[in-house]
Design an enzyme around this catalytic site. Sequence first.
Site, PDB file in Angstrom:
ATOM      1  N   LYS A 136       3.993 -34.026   1.778  1.00 41.02           N
ATOM      2  CA  LYS A 136       4.158 -35.166   1.346  1.00 41.02           C
ATOM      3  C   LYS A 136       4.872 -36.020   2.095  1.00 41.02           C
ATOM      4  O   LYS A 136       5.353 -35.657   2.930  1.00 41.02           O
ATOM      5  CB  LYS A 136       5.285 -34.342   0.546  1.00 41.02           C
ATOM      6  CG  LYS A 136       6.127 -34.933  -0.923  1.00 41.02           C
ATOM      7  CD  LYS A 136       7.459 -34.044  -1.013  1.00 41.02           C
ATOM      8  CE  LYS A 136       8.398 -35.289  -2.793  1.00 41.02           C
ATOM      9  NZ  LYS A 136       8.798 -33.944  -2.980  1.00 41.02           N
ATOM     10  N   SER A 154      10.789 -30.479  -8.244  1.00 40.31           N
ATOM     11  CA  SER A 154       9.492 -31.660  -7.796  1.00 40.31           C
ATOM     12  C   SER A 154       8.388 -30.820  -7.629  1.00 40.31           C
ATOM     13  O   SER A 154       7.423 -31.051  -7.013  1.00 40.31           O
ATOM     14  CB  SER A 154      10.207 -32.590  -6.617  1.00 40.31           C
ATOM     15  OG  SER A 154      11.183 -32.875  -7.024  1.00 40.31           O
ATOM     16  N   SER A 198       8.217 -34.976  -7.553  1.00 39.25           N
ATOM     17  CA  SER A 198       8.074 -35.880  -6.779  1.00 39.25           C
ATOM     18  C   SER A 198       7.237 -35.357  -5.738  1.00 39.25           C
ATOM     19  O   SER A 198       6.628 -36.484  -5.031  1.00 39.25           O
ATOM     20  CB  SER A 198       9.270 -36.145  -5.490  1.00 39.25           C
ATOM     21  OG  SER A 198       9.568 -35.200  -5.019  1.00 39.25           O
TER      22      SER A 198
END
Length: 543
Positions: free
Chosen positions: A131, A230, A206
């Site tokens: 990420k 997330s 996210s």
Amino acid sequence: MALSLLERVQVCLFRAFAGFFLMLFQLFSGGAAASSSRNKLPPVSNPLLLLPATQLARKIRRKEVTSVEVVQTFIDRIQEVNPFVNAVVKDRFAAALQEAAQVDKLIEEETGGEEVLEDRLPFLGVPLSVKESYSLQGMPFTTGLVSRRGIVATVDAPPVALLKRAGAIPLGVTNISELCMWSESHNHLYGVTCNPYDLERIPGGSSGGEGSILASAGAVIGVGSDIGGSIRMPCFFNGIFGHKTTPGVVSCENQYPPTSGRWSEYLSSGPMCRYAEDLLPMLKIMAGPNVNMLSLNTKVDLKKLRFFTIPHDGGSAFTYPVSKELMDIQRKVAERLECDLGVQVQKVCLPELRYSFQIWDKYMGLPDKEGKPPKRFADLMGEPGRPAWPLWELLKRMVGKSEHTMAAIMLGLIEMIPISQPAAFIIPKKEKLQKELDDMLGTDGILLYPSHPRVAPKHHHPLFRPFDFAYTGILNILGLPVTQCPLGLGEEGLPLGVQVVGGKPFFWTEEAPTASVPRHAREPRRPLKRNSFTSSDRNIQTT
């Protein structure tokens, strides 16, 4: 417990307001739907892409395949699917191939045998995605903020460093929502990421880039973070596995934005992967020195656990009702547990869950032990310069001049308006809910709870249903470990799933949710042959 008259009025007004603006959005957004040919990913042609990371590592150690071959296969797949999904925003393919060649040389020169390599480097030569909000040396470290364009990480975040030390090879960084605070992975640096099952739908946020590239078979293991869902929402929307660890188990250092207020009590780092069997090995590595606090090798006898199911939050004014197909699949999980294990899955109702969003919102705003409040979202939007003015950004957005997404601007505006009820009302609700769940789960309880009210929404639709993340967010505030488990595909060919929640005492036996994923849990097929399940079940194993 029935809703009060005031709560019923709030529900009606909120849904009417959201529905009106959704109708306007659909009316004026225009644009033809993507053609059926552009709405599907190319099929997987190399069987290496369909193996768990642990099996890939074993093949590499045994010289059945080289690391260079495996890494090149995943690079080819990313190059094939990324034009469709826009998940990988910066690659390091050349460096990854060099590192893979070094792995192959190490294996050739190793004299201690396969067991030595497995013990020391369990993921040797296996590709990894990361990420973008994690610091990965040499890669962008912007969290989708235009004002941070050009910022490059100089060190590795601890979980990334530990996975690299275990032999994993990062291929690149993946897309996120702006500042990691929205359920759609969209920003003005990298654009919008798509769900591989339907390119018109979101992959979540996210950690949506991770969820998308993993489900696309462009990666097999990845790293996510979770302060409101997330990890779990992207895993749910994309039909993969993920684990929100107990806070403090896996380091959250060298992420952006940094924690403030009491956020460190709610933020978790954890593994994301296509195959359940990779969860536990990843967690053992990512926990680093904290692994000694856990009993990851303790065998869990599922028949001795107690199981509970909660089908919905009881009717919150802020969240939409859970869809029938999600309630049905959760009921089938409970029935399968009863049939396979001979246990009784008790259906319970906790009225305080209807205040999930208000609890999350209130606790995210609490000051730290020194009385310092968390950093305002508007301040983060302006970094490294002056704070942003959400109203001004909204005006700029109307003429296409804002550097921020509509979601970020809306969050800045919401921050200016107190939504949740006073602390004197909300804090006792949270404390009561915490006690009820802690008492219910104890040291041997497992809870099934919906991941979201519905399957993956279409792009930008979360703007009109912004609080549905409360189904995941409440479990961050309660500090409970959760495994997100895929449960095949639904009526629209989109992934279904459920949250598997353990009690706080499971921190020590780590983390029993990963041991109790139902035996009929299935990874949906990669978005290649849709509307079908995998041919074999895979369960998380405890050894």
